[in-house]
Every structure is written in C-alpha cells, then in structure tokens.
Design a protein around this motif. Structure first.
Motif, PDB file in Angstrom:
ATOM      1  N   ALA A  67       0.820  -1.226   0.000  1.00  0.00           N
ATOM      2  CA  ALA A  67       0.000   0.000   0.000  1.00  0.00           C
ATOM      3  C   ALA A  67       0.847   1.266   0.000  1.00  0.00           C
ATOM      4  CB  ALA A  67      -0.946   0.002   1.199  1.00  0.00           C
ATOM      5  N   THR A  68       2.079   1.182   0.499  1.00  0.00           N
ATOM      6  CA  THR A  68       2.951   2.365   0.576  1.00  0.00           C
ATOM      7  C   THR A  68       3.762   2.597  -0.701  1.00  0.00           C
ATOM      8  OG1 THR A  68       4.755   1.087   1.548  1.00  0.00           O
ATOM      9  CG2 THR A  68       3.211   2.136   3.083  1.00  0.00           C
ATOM     10  N   VAL A  69       3.598   1.732  -1.676  1.00  0.00           N
ATOM     11  CA  VAL A  69       4.360   1.865  -2.929  1.00  0.00           C
ATOM     12  C   VAL A  69       3.880   3.104  -3.682  1.00  0.00           C
ATOM     13  CG1 VAL A  69       4.849   0.808  -5.167  1.00  0.00           C
ATOM     14  CG2 VAL A  69       4.788  -0.608  -3.101  1.00  0.00           C
ATOM     15  N   PRO A  70       4.813   4.010  -4.031  1.00  0.00           N
ATOM     16  CA  PRO A  70       4.408   5.198  -4.795  1.00  0.00           C
ATOM     17  C   PRO A  70       3.853   4.823  -6.169  1.00  0.00           C
ATOM     18  CG  PRO A  70       6.775   5.268  -4.260  1.00  0.00           C
ATOM     19  CD  PRO A  70       6.236   3.969  -3.750  1.00  0.00           C
ATOM     20  N   SER A  71       2.945   5.644  -6.679  1.00  0.00           N
ATOM     21  CA  SER A  71       2.275   5.330  -7.941  1.00  0.00           C
ATOM     22  C   SER A  71       3.250   5.100  -9.089  1.00  0.00           C
ATOM     23  CB  SER A  71       1.262   6.414  -8.302  1.00  0.00           C
ATOM     24  OG  SER A  71       1.885   7.666  -8.357  1.00  0.00           O
ATOM     25  N   GLU A  72       4.374   5.817  -9.096  1.00  0.00           N
ATOM     26  CA  GLU A  72       5.331   5.637 -10.199  1.00  0.00           C
ATOM     27  C   GLU A  72       6.024   4.271 -10.162  1.00  0.00           C
ATOM     28  OE1 GLU A  72       7.580   8.140  -7.051  1.00  0.00           O
ATOM     29  OE2 GLU A  72       5.576   8.128  -7.921  1.00  0.00           O
ATOM     30  N   ASP A  73       5.963   3.569  -9.022  1.00  0.00           N
ATOM     31  CA  ASP A  73       6.589   2.248  -8.910  1.00  0.00           C
ATOM     32  C   ASP A  73       5.586   1.101  -8.941  1.00  0.00           C
ATOM     33  OD1 ASP A  73       9.116   3.374  -8.727  1.00  0.00           O
ATOM     34  OD2 ASP A  73       9.086   3.446  -6.534  1.00  0.00           O
ATOM     35  N   LYS A  74       4.297   1.418  -9.053  1.00  0.00           N
ATOM     36  CA  LYS A  74       3.246   0.383  -8.984  1.00  0.00           C
ATOM     37  C   LYS A  74       3.444  -0.723 -10.019  1.00  0.00           C
ATOM     38  CE  LYS A  74       0.084   2.147  -5.984  1.00  0.00           C
ATOM     39  NZ  LYS A  74       0.083   1.682  -4.632  1.00  0.00           N
ATOM     40  N   ALA A  75       3.825  -0.373 -11.244  1.00  0.00           N
ATOM     41  CA  ALA A  75       3.991  -1.384 -12.299  1.00  0.00           C
ATOM     42  C   ALA A  75       5.110  -2.360 -11.948  1.00  0.00           C
ATOM     43  CB  ALA A  75       4.270  -0.721 -13.646  1.00  0.00           C
ATOM     44  N   LYS A  76       6.226  -1.850 -11.405  1.00  0.00           N
ATOM     45  CA  LYS A  76       7.345  -2.726 -11.012  1.00  0.00           C
ATOM     46  C   LYS A  76       6.912  -3.673  -9.904  1.00  0.00           C
ATOM     47  CE  LYS A  76      10.702   0.888 -11.895  1.00  0.00           C
ATOM     48  NZ  LYS A  76      11.516   1.896 -11.232  1.00  0.00           N
ATOM     49  N   PHE A  77       6.170  -3.149  -8.930  1.00  0.00           N
ATOM     50  CA  PHE A  77       5.718  -3.983  -7.827  1.00  0.00           C
ATOM     51  C   PHE A  77       4.628  -4.955  -8.273  1.00  0.00           C
ATOM     52  CE2 PHE A  77       8.245  -1.199  -5.297  1.00  0.00           C
ATOM     53  CZ  PHE A  77       8.593  -1.953  -4.188  1.00  0.00           C
ATOM     54  N   GLN A  78       3.886  -4.610  -9.301  1.00  0.00           N
ATOM     55  CA  GLN A  78       2.895  -5.543  -9.855  1.00  0.00           C
ATOM     56  C   GLN A  78       3.616  -6.745 -10.478  1.00  0.00           C
ATOM     57  OE1 GLN A  78      -0.334  -5.607  -9.313  1.00  0.00           O
ATOM     58  NE2 GLN A  78      -0.452  -7.508 -10.460  1.00  0.00           N
ATOM     59  N   ARG A  79       4.740  -6.489 -11.141  1.00  0.00           N
ATOM     60  CA  ARG A  79       5.537  -7.599 -11.699  1.00  0.00           C
ATOM     61  C   ARG A  79       6.086  -8.474 -10.575  1.00  0.00           C
ATOM     62  NH1 ARG A  79       6.890  -3.533 -15.389  1.00  0.00           N
ATOM     63  NH2 ARG A  79       8.836  -3.009 -14.351  1.00  0.00           N
ATOM     64  N   LEU A  80       6.509  -7.841  -9.476  1.00  0.00           N
ATOM     65  CA  LEU A  80       6.997  -8.596  -8.324  1.00  0.00           C
ATOM     66  C   LEU A  80       5.869  -9.450  -7.745  1.00  0.00           C
ATOM     67  CD1 LEU A  80       9.127  -9.307  -6.236  1.00  0.00           C
ATOM     68  CD2 LEU A  80       8.483  -7.242  -4.972  1.00  0.00           C
ATOM     69  N   ARG A  81       4.694  -8.861  -7.586  1.00  0.00           N
ATOM     70  CA  ARG A  81       3.528  -9.595  -7.068  1.00  0.00           C
ATOM     71  C   ARG A  81       3.215 -10.798  -7.966  1.00  0.00           C
ATOM     72  NH1 ARG A  81      -1.237  -8.231  -4.202  1.00  0.00           N
ATOM     73  NH2 ARG A  81      -0.632  -6.033  -4.143  1.00  0.00           N
ATOM     74  N   GLN A  82       3.273 -10.600  -9.275  1.00  0.00           N
ATOM     75  CA  GLN A  82       2.992 -11.679 -10.225  1.00  0.00           C
ATOM     76  C   GLN A  82       4.004 -12.819 -10.055  1.00  0.00           C
ATOM     77  OE1 GLN A  82       2.497 -10.294 -14.232  1.00  0.00           O
ATOM     78  NE2 GLN A  82       2.297 -12.349 -15.060  1.00  0.00           N
ATOM     79  N   ALA A  83       5.286 -12.467  -9.904  1.00  0.00           N
ATOM     80  CA  ALA A  83       6.321 -13.498  -9.720  1.00  0.00           C
ATOM     81  C   ALA A  83       6.094 -14.246  -8.404  1.00  0.00           C
ATOM     82  CB  ALA A  83       7.708 -12.859  -9.731  1.00  0.00           C
TER      83      ALA A  83
END
Length: 125
Positions: A67-83
């Motif tokens: 939830a604390t991930v800044p919006s500009e990093d959301k896509a990178k963290f989405q890839r991490l979540r997927q992995a």
C-alpha cells in the motif's frame, strides 16, 4: 528438489532486482528458501528466521504491505507480485518485532513443498 528450490529463489531474486521497500530505510528485497515444509506457526517462523522466541509476529496481507508503494513504482511492484504468485502458493506476509524497524517476510510454499519467499526491512514511525 534443490534445483526447483534454486529456480524459485532465482525467479524471486530477478523479480525483486532493483526494487526497494518504501519506508524510511528503503531496504532491498532478499530471496530465501528454508529447508522446511512443516506448518508455519509464529514460533516456527521465528526459528526459521533466526529471531528470538517470543518476538512479536504480525500477519498482514500483500496488499497492505504494498500500500505504501508510490504510484510511479506500482507497475514494477505488480511484476513482483505476479512473480510471487507464480512461484509460491498460500502466500502470507509477516512483520517481526515490536520496534520501529521490523523484518518483513513474504512467505509461501515453493513448488517443491518447502517454504520460500522474500525478506525486507521496514521502518514504521
């Protein structure tokens, strides 16, 4: 089995490469695998993590953690979540300790049945 475990750790390590958990420390993620497949109770988690018995353990969701991930990093963290979701089943997130600086373990079962995941640090003030 070791080869499967190494593949899980490598996949998580690659997905987390360059990412830092947003908090006052912006700590990196470290992939791990534990040579254990039994029930993951709070006491067992502390033992596997090398933390003293009786240390505070709080279970949160992956959504809460990210939830604390800044919006500009959301896509990178989405890839991490997927992995994480591809490599691990039954994923749980644990915060260990009752100080401002806490260890965070994202833990799930790897395909070989052992516990694996990612570890990071957060500072909550």
């Amino acid at each position: 089995m070791k080869q499967q475990q190494n593949a899980t750790v490598e996949a998580l390590k690659n997905a987390a490469k360059g990412l830092r958990m947003p908090s006052e420390t912006d700590a990196p993620f470290e992939a791990f695998a534990w040579d254990d497949s039994g029930d993951l109770t709070p006491d067992r988690l502390l033992q596997l993590a090398g933390e003293p018995k009786g240390t505070s353990v709080e279970e949160i969701s992956l959504d809460d953690l990210f939830a604390t991930v800044p919006s500009e990093d959301k896509a990178k963290f989405q890839r991490l979540r997927q992995a994480i979701q591809e490599q691990l089943s039954g994923v749980k997130v644990y915060k260990i300790g009752d100080e401002a600086e806490r260890q965070v373990y994202i833990v799930g079962k790897a395909k070989d049945g052992r516990w694996a995941g990612l570890k990071t640090t957060v500072v909550e003030t």
